[in-house]
Design an enzyme around this catalytic site. Structure first.
Site, PDB file in Angstrom:
ATOM      1  N   GLU A  93     -41.725  -1.901 -19.880  1.00  0.00           N
ATOM      2  CA  GLU A  93     -42.695  -1.396 -18.926  1.00  0.00           C
ATOM      3  C   GLU A  93     -42.100  -1.272 -17.524  1.00  0.00           C
ATOM      4  O   GLU A  93     -42.333  -0.284 -16.839  1.00  0.00           O
ATOM      5  CB  GLU A  93     -43.913  -2.338 -18.903  1.00  0.00           C
ATOM      6  CG  GLU A  93     -45.044  -1.907 -17.999  1.00  0.00           C
ATOM      7  CD  GLU A  93     -45.789  -0.674 -18.504  1.00  0.00           C
ATOM      8  OE1 GLU A  93     -45.498  -0.225 -19.629  1.00  0.00           O
ATOM      9  OE2 GLU A  93     -46.652  -0.163 -17.773  1.00  0.00           O
ATOM     10  N   ASP A  94     -41.341  -2.280 -17.104  1.00  0.00           N
ATOM     11  CA  ASP A  94     -40.962  -2.359 -15.688  1.00  0.00           C
ATOM     12  C   ASP A  94     -39.511  -2.037 -15.383  1.00  0.00           C
ATOM     13  O   ASP A  94     -39.122  -2.038 -14.229  1.00  0.00           O
ATOM     14  CB  ASP A  94     -41.239  -3.783 -15.156  1.00  0.00           C
ATOM     15  CG  ASP A  94     -42.729  -4.120 -15.191  1.00  0.00           C
ATOM     16  OD1 ASP A  94     -43.532  -3.170 -15.251  1.00  0.00           O
ATOM     17  OD2 ASP A  94     -43.069  -5.304 -15.164  1.00  0.00           O
TER      18      ASP A  94
END
Ligand code: MN
Length: 750
Positions: A93-94
């Site tokens: 996600e990051d």
């Protein structure tokens, strides 16, 4: 093992990720887990590189969150893959790290878990109705595929809730609500009481800070008193159990804040009104000891009637087992006692996660569980569901996770539950039939898709509609997976295309009947159709045709009903005819007996004479229905005249013919047709004869001769024709008299 239970609550202050990680590694070595430390360290290194420079709201490196979640995974007792995945749970996600890279380094199981957590993280939700919540929870389970995804997500949420102080008040509220509505119930349903309680208390802290503070401050105030009470009770029980020779560990606790809070609101009490704030847990080695403990407690204290619960013989749906009772202490304060074995205790605390805990505890047990073992706990759980509450969450939880359902979002964030394989058509009709009927396009996750696109869990589905949409096509019936969508499409065809459906349905039924050699016209009779329509619940034949046309009724079914009805009516008709014949024959026999008459000859009965020759006079040509009289000729039998015949009227009183007139009558049943004649008088005009011929033809009259004579402007037309009886003759006369120019029509033409 029990010191670990306390780690869930102990939030250590180390904010240096390397130190935190070292602590985690020590712990893993310390508890003797045969984990591959190098592999876990590699995951830490990858997370460290990936999250380089990222900070949390409180200013600490983002990596601290990853290590903390891994720690909670260890607290939960999860396996090595789970710990690795926990360290990497935010990395897709990051950061720029991909699924492929994780798979290459740590294997597909870890990569899939991280992927699953990422998907759940991307799910956006706002607060919804209870029903929506249930769907959301199911959707999360369905999306997770692997239960470890949910467990890591719960660990992630637990750490985020523990470190929520630096978030904005809005974020605190929305995350707390989500936790209360989604994650705490999930933890409960997975049997993870400890995580559930903590999530609830943390959420309450933000959702009702005043209520939370009121309870905690009162508890703090009462704490010395409560602790003294708990110590004394604990000592008493311990002493008695020792005397009885039962090996037991006794724990006491104050009930968690949210359970007290709920009780206060549910029972509209203030905190002083709630007595049973304390609970005791007696953990023993064997199941018989659980019941022994119960007996001893009931001997020592006064039990509160109706509070004894045996969850050992009947486990809760989430596999929870214990015996519970509430008793009143010497001080008059009620308290709850639970007795359970250690195994039951671990299941109660860690729920589904206890499975990995045991696996890890077994020396030599493989850490990489095969698929067979992986869900053994869930399977046991499901087996126990069979007898328990069908409404329960787990009723729908399958090992392949809702294989026959798919959960998707509307653009507004509503969760829509559809059968597996569902398409945008199903989705549209699930929203509203108007949406389905006016659908002109669909997009999934922002991309335009075809109507037969198969929806996946978590998809955001948007339907484009237009007022001028042509409506559904019949193909949609094959594409739609849900019965409700198909029903709605059929309804549309039923309503919108009635004329088309009637014509189509009529053709389909005619075709079906033709196969049995029946013409549709033959069954369109009112008597035949009415019972069939009633049986099939239609008001008119058109309604039935329309239903066949849009597919609501199989043509073969309607055809069979009609055939049945036809067969039944034929059977009844023949029965009726037979009855009629019987009664007619009886009547005739009576008449004949009364008249003592013989057989009719040419439809004429002659009084007292059998087998006499009969002829019909040419002067008056009588037909059945005319009153008649007979004249006994010399050698030529009986001549039949009408009673109004001029010859009869003139000669009947002649003395020489006295006794030759004889009574005759028509037979009851006449099969012959009789010749008769008409004289028509008319003003002559062109086409008159043609008009007369046309009318006679139209009446199907059997004309034997037709002679027309012109007599200075007046026409005389002489006709002989065959009729059945007087009624038919009168009908023909009436019709002929309507022809223009005709002035008179007489019988007795000669
Ligand atoms: Mn996270």
């Amino acid at each position: 093992m029990d010191e670990k239970l306390d780690n869930l609550n102990s939030e250590h202050q180390l904010l240096d990720p390397d130190e935190m990680y070292a602590w985690l590694e020590d712990r893993l070595r310390g508890v003797g887990h045969p984990v591959d430390i190098d592999r876990i360290r590699a995951a830490y290194e990858l997370a460290k590189r990936g999250h380089e420079g990222q900070k949390r709201k409180d200013g600490s490196p983002y990596l601290t969150h990853c290590v903390a979640v891994a720690e909670i995974a260890v607290d939960f007792g999860l396996d090595e893959d789970s710990i690795v995945a926990a360290l990497l749970h935010d990395i897709i996600e990051d950061t720029t790290v991909t699924h492929e890279e994780i798979e290459k380094q740590f294997g597909s199981a870890v990569a899939d878990i991280v992927d699953g957590v990422t998907k759940l993280t991307r799910v956006q939700y706002t607060s919804k109705e209870d029903e929506q919540m249930e769907n959301l929870r199911k959707m999360l389970m369905a999306m997770a595929k692997d239960i470890r995804v949910i467990l890591i997500k719960i660990a992630d949420r637990l750490h985020n809730m523990r470190t929520m102080d630096y978030q904005t008040p809005e974020k605190q509220r929305s995350k707390s609500l989500e936790t209360m509505e989604i994650y705490a119930p999930l933890a409960h349903r997975l049997g993870m009481q400890r995580a559930k309680w903590e999530l609830e208390d943390l959420s309450l802290q933000y959702l009702d800070p005043d209520g939370y503070r009121e309870i905690t401050s009162t508890l703090t105030e009462k704490m010395p008193q409560l602790e003294a009470f708990m110590d004394s009770v604990k000592r008493k029980i311990q002493q008695r159990l020792d005397e009885e020779g039962i090996h037991a560990s006794i724990f006491s606790r104050i009930k968690h804040v949210y359970s007290i809070y709920r009780k206060m609101y549910a029972q509209k009490l203030n905190l002083d009104g709630i007595f049973d704030l304390c609970a005791f847990r007696v953990i023993v080695d064997t199941i018989p000891d659980c019941y022994n403990v119960l007996g001893i407690i009931h001997d020592m204290f006064k039990p509160v009637p109706g509070r004894f619960k045996d969850y050992i013989s009947t486990p809760k749906p989430n596999m929870y087992q214990s015996v519970h009772t509430t008793v009143i202490g010497t001080e008059g304060i009620p308290f709850e006692v639970q007795a359970r074995t250690w195994e039951m205790h671990h299941t109660a605390e860690y729920g589904i996660a206890a499975h990995w805990k045991y696996k890890m505890g077994d020396s030599g047990a493989s850490l990489r569980m095969g698929d067979e073992d992986k869900f053994a706990w869930v399977r046991r759980l499901l087996e126990s569901q069979q007898e328990s509450d069908a409404q329960d969450f787990f009723h729908n939880l399958k090992i392949d996770m809702f294989a026959d359902e798919v959960f998707v979002f509307s653009p507004k964030g509503d969760v829509i539950n559809l059968p597996a394989g569902a398409t945008p058509i199903d989705f549209a009709y699930m929203i509203h039939s108007d949406v389905g009927n006016h659908m002109v396009g669909a997009s999934v996750n922002g991309r335009i898709v075809t109507f037969d696109h198969v929806l996946q869990n978590g998809d955001i589905v948007e339907i484009r509609t237009s007022k001028s949409a042509p409506g559904p096509s019949r193909d949609w019936l094959n594409v739609a997976q849900s019965g409700s969508a198909r029903t709605k499409i059929k309804q549309w065809f039923k309503k919108e295309r009635r004329d088309e459906n009637i014509a189509r349905g009529r053709d389909m039924l005619a075709e079906e009947l033709r196969r049995s050699g029946i013409a549709l016209e033959d069954v369109m009779d009112e008597d035949l159709m009415a019972p069939v329509l009633k049986r099939l619940c239609f008001n008119s034949p058109d309604d039935m045709f329309a239903a066949i046309g849009y597919g609501g009724l199989a043509s073969v079914r309607a055809a069979n009903r009609l055939k049945d009805e036809l067969a039944r009516s034929i059977k009844e008709d023949s029965k009726k005819t037979a009855l009629d014949k019987v009664s007619q024959a009886a009547e005739r026999r009576e008449q004949q007996a009364a008249r003592r008459e013989s057989k009719p000859i040419q439809g004429i009965l002659v009084a007292g004479l059998d087998n006499c020759l009969v002829k019909f006079s040419r002067c008056c040509t009588p037909v059945p229905g005319d009153p008649v009289i007979g004249f006994i000729t010399r050698g030529q039998g009986v001549s039949i005249h009408r009673q109004d015949c001029e010859n009869y009227l003139n000669r009947s009183r002649a003395p020489e013919e006295e006794g030759r007139w004889i009574k005759v009558s028509w037979a009851d049943e006449i099969t012959e047709r009789y010749n008769t004649s008409l004289m028509i008088y008319a003003r002559d005009r062109t086409g008159l004869v043609m008009d007369i011929a046309t009318v006679l033809n139209a009446l199907n009259a059997k004309v034997r001769t037709l002679n027309a004579r012109d007599n200075s402007g007046l026409a005389q037309i002489y006709i002989t024709l065959e009729v059945k009886d007087l009624a038919e003759l009168h009908y023909i006369i009436t019709k002929l008299s309507q022809i223009g120019g005709i002035t008179e029509i007489c019988r007795n033409g000669k």
